[in-house]
Design a protein around this motif. Structure first.
Motif, PDB file in Angstrom:
ATOM      1  N   VAL A  37      45.515  39.397  40.650  1.00 52.02           N
ATOM      2  CA  VAL A  37      45.649  39.026  39.241  1.00 52.02           C
ATOM      3  C   VAL A  37      44.270  39.159  38.616  1.00 52.02           C
ATOM      4  N   GLN A  39      41.602  38.759  35.014  1.00 51.14           N
ATOM      5  CA  GLN A  39      41.380  38.025  33.766  1.00 51.14           C
ATOM      6  C   GLN A  39      40.177  38.635  33.064  1.00 51.14           C
ATOM      7  N   LYS A  43      39.929  36.111  28.099  1.00 52.77           N
ATOM      8  CA  LYS A  43      41.353  36.426  27.903  1.00 52.77           C
ATOM      9  C   LYS A  43      42.236  35.718  28.926  1.00 52.77           C
ATOM     10  N   GLY A  44      43.524  36.002  28.849  1.00 48.83           N
ATOM     11  CA  GLY A  44      44.486  35.374  29.742  1.00 48.83           C
ATOM     12  C   GLY A  44      44.633  36.108  31.061  1.00 48.83           C
ATOM     13  N   LEU A  45      45.653  35.692  31.806  1.00 48.58           N
ATOM     14  CA  LEU A  45      45.901  36.226  33.139  1.00 48.58           C
ATOM     15  C   LEU A  45      46.826  37.440  33.069  1.00 48.58           C
ATOM     16  N   TRP A  47      48.885  40.113  35.761  1.00 47.79           N
ATOM     17  CA  TRP A  47      49.266  40.578  37.090  1.00 47.79           C
ATOM     18  C   TRP A  47      48.881  42.040  37.240  1.00 47.79           C
ATOM     19  N   TYR A  95      41.260  38.213  40.875  1.00 51.39           N
ATOM     20  CA  TYR A  95      41.616  37.153  41.802  1.00 51.39           C
ATOM     21  C   TYR A  95      42.606  37.662  42.841  1.00 51.39           C
ATOM     22  N   TRP A 101      54.146  34.189  44.052  1.00 52.95           N
ATOM     23  CA  TRP A 101      54.098  33.083  43.093  1.00 52.95           C
ATOM     24  C   TRP A 101      52.696  32.490  42.968  1.00 52.95           C
ATOM     25  N   ASN A 102      51.705  33.205  43.541  1.00 50.53           N
ATOM     26  CA  ASN A 102      50.310  32.778  43.381  1.00 50.53           C
ATOM     27  C   ASN A 102      50.093  31.342  43.836  1.00 50.53           C
ATOM     28  N   TRP A 105      44.625  30.564  45.135  1.00 51.03           N
ATOM     29  CA  TRP A 105      43.759  31.556  44.487  1.00 51.03           C
ATOM     30  C   TRP A 105      42.367  31.543  45.105  1.00 51.03           C
ATOM     31  N   GLY A 106      41.740  32.713  45.127  1.00 49.68           N
ATOM     32  CA  GLY A 106      40.339  32.770  45.489  1.00 49.68           C
ATOM     33  C   GLY A 106      39.481  32.484  44.267  1.00 49.68           C
ATOM     34  N   PRO A 107      38.158  32.458  44.458  1.00 47.86           N
ATOM     35  CA  PRO A 107      37.242  32.201  43.335  1.00 47.86           C
ATOM     36  C   PRO A 107      37.104  33.378  42.394  1.00 47.86           C
ATOM     37  N   GLY A 108      37.520  34.577  42.839  1.00 45.97           N
ATOM     38  CA  GLY A 108      37.460  35.754  41.995  1.00 45.97           C
ATOM     39  C   GLY A 108      36.178  36.547  42.172  1.00 45.97           C
TER      40      GLY A 108
ATOM     41  N   ILE B  39      56.970  29.346  36.560  1.00 48.13           N
ATOM     42  CA  ILE B  39      55.831  28.737  37.242  1.00 48.13           C
ATOM     43  C   ILE B  39      54.777  28.344  36.211  1.00 48.13           C
ATOM     44  N   PHE B  41      50.625  27.175  35.701  1.00 48.61           N
ATOM     45  CA  PHE B  41      49.282  27.148  36.269  1.00 48.61           C
ATOM     46  C   PHE B  41      48.346  26.388  35.341  1.00 48.61           C
ATOM     47  N   SER B  48      38.972  28.817  38.992  1.00 52.00           N
ATOM     48  CA  SER B  48      40.134  29.678  39.196  1.00 52.00           C
ATOM     49  C   SER B  48      41.384  28.917  38.776  1.00 52.00           C
ATOM     50  N   ARG B  51      48.042  26.598  40.843  1.00 46.88           N
ATOM     51  CA  ARG B  51      49.450  26.413  40.543  1.00 46.88           C
ATOM     52  C   ARG B  51      49.789  24.926  40.507  1.00 46.88           C
ATOM     53  N   TYR B  92      49.025  28.059  31.764  1.00 45.81           N
ATOM     54  CA  TYR B  92      49.792  29.298  31.658  1.00 45.81           C
ATOM     55  C   TYR B  92      51.151  29.146  32.320  1.00 45.81           C
ATOM     56  N   MET B  94      54.370  31.507  33.844  1.00 42.59           N
ATOM     57  CA  MET B  94      54.580  32.836  34.401  1.00 42.59           C
ATOM     58  C   MET B  94      56.027  32.953  34.877  1.00 42.59           C
ATOM     59  N   PHE B 102      55.314  40.861  37.079  1.00 40.19           N
ATOM     60  CA  PHE B 102      55.232  39.426  36.825  1.00 40.19           C
ATOM     61  C   PHE B 102      54.502  39.288  35.486  1.00 40.19           C
ATOM     62  N   PHE B 104      52.778  36.708  32.432  1.00 41.33           N
ATOM     63  CA  PHE B 104      52.239  35.411  32.068  1.00 41.33           C
ATOM     64  C   PHE B 104      52.377  35.180  30.569  1.00 41.33           C
TER      65      PHE B 104
END
Lengths: 115, 113
Positions: A37, A39, A43-45, A47, A95, A101-102, A105-108, B39, B41, B48, B51, B92, B94, B102, B104
């Motif tokens: 994912v 960002q 801005k937003g997220l 996929w 990320y 379904w996420n 998450w990692g730190p990016g 979902i 978040f 980060s 969820r 967010y 999703m 997918f 968001f």
């Protein structure tokens, strides 16, 4: 404890390539789908791509299809994203996430595409 | 592709008061298996995303019970019963029913008045 750690980000010129990696621990890697994912700054997220567990099926957003390739190395517990023909609009924090379904998450890792 | 919208986009709240965020999808999120894959978040400043809720109303482990999710079909809501300072951030929704892709929502920024 699930841990995801991305690496490989950096500054690249338009048209260039970069390979992101995500080292995972704390769960049985080959039994879960994995996802990227992104960002963009402020801005937003969005996929980007997913890879299924055992079947290794891959899925991509239209914005990256044909340029990005997702893969996984089960022996190294590593998820990768090969990014080619990078564009300014690919600039973002990328990320790595567990599952479709996420779940985690990692730190990016920041990718900047600029000349 | 399913388009996700959220309202409001900005939500100033008073500590200790409830807060509610709406999420709407452009088509029903009821899957052929009968489940609804909506979902939520939370992304705190500088962190980060994390969820909070899956399948509309199932809270993730470690998520305080002041967070709750509800809704069906195309209309969903995230509620915070009593806002605390640590709840500041962007939320967010999703959808994971009709994929790929997918998709968001644009995010709702929650801050303290």
């Amino acid at each position: 404890e699930v841990q995801l750690l991305e690496s490989g980000g950096g500054l690249v010129q338009p048209g260039g390539s970069l390979r992101l990696s995500c080292a995972v621990t704390g769960f049985t890697f080959n039994t879960y789908a994995m996802t990227w994912v992104r960002q963009a700054p402020g801005k937003g997220l969005e996929w980007v791509s997913s890879i299924s567990g055992s079947e290794m099926n891959t899925y991509y957003a239209d914005s990256v299809k044909g340029r990005f390739t997702i893969s996984r190395d089960i022996l190294k517990n590593t998820l990768s994203l090969q990014m080619n023909d990078l564009r300014a609009e690919d600039t973002a924090v990328y990320y790595c996430t567990k599952g479709n379904w996420n779940d985690d998450w990692g730190p990016g890792t920041l990718v900047t595409v600029s000349s | 592709d399913v388009v996700m919208t959220q309202s409001p986009l900005s939500l100033p709240v008073t500590l200790g008061q409830p807060a509610s965020i709406s999420c709407r999808s452009s088509q029903s999120l009821v899957s052929s298996d009968g489940n609804t894959y909506l979902i939520w978040f939370q992304q705190r400043p500088g962190q980060s995303p994390r969820r909070l809720i899956y399948k509309v109303s199932h809270r993730d482990s470690g998520v305080p019970d002041r967070f709750s999710g509800s809704g069906s079909g195309t209309d969903f809501t995230l509620k915070i019963s009593r806002v605390e300072a640590e709840d500041v951030g962007i939320y967010y929704c999703m959808q994971a029913t009709h994929w790929p892709p997918f998709t968001f929502g644009p995010g709702t920024k929650v801050d303290i008045k």
